[in-house]
Design a protein around this motif. Sequence first.
Motif: not given
Length: 204
Positions: A22-31, A81-85, A113-122
């Motif tokens: 792993a060389t890059s890590a991205v923070k994503v938020v599930i809302v 909640d927190f996870g990694r993939i 804080e620091g999130a690159l993007g988000a998923v909106v669950l509908v």
Amino acid sequence: MDFRNSDTITGPRSEDVLPTTATSAVKVVIVGGFGVGKTTMVGSVSEIRPLTTEETMTQAGVGVDDNSGVETKTATTVAMDFGRISITEQLVLYLFGTPGQERFWFLWNGLFEGALGAVVLVDTRRLEVSFDVIGRLEERGVPFVVAVNTFPDAPHHPVEALRTALDLPDEVPMVDCDARLRASSRDVLLTLMHYLHSLALPTA
């Protein structure tokens, strides 16, 4: 006390260790609104044992939380909640699921804080719980994709009808998903990554 022969765990499990490639890590938020499947998605797609902060719902939430349509739900996320993939051998996503109830939205500031993007669950049975969520993302300028969680008893609507109902711009991706399935949740995250990549490309 002598711990030399005990079964005490002194470090992370081998399967939880970050891959050496792993060389890059991205923070994503599930809302999303209350009960749309955020905890389920993080749990299904995470390659490590997910961290959850679910607590049993009590009388304290009666008259405060809107659980219309999910009256049988007995637990709720109170912090995150927190996870990694690992998307590729080099790219790792850190996933943060937000609380759905409005009374816990003050936690969003730290989670974004620091999130690159988000998923909106509908949830199409309760589209109205998504309006404020999407509005808050737009106010923050956070890029997002919309994932329609296919509950067994949820009505199916054409994509354009959903776009109109949610007042979504044409460029915002919308996909169907089953948050219970790892492959389906992973596809949602890949859609977000492709969208973020397209936003980063220089315009002609």
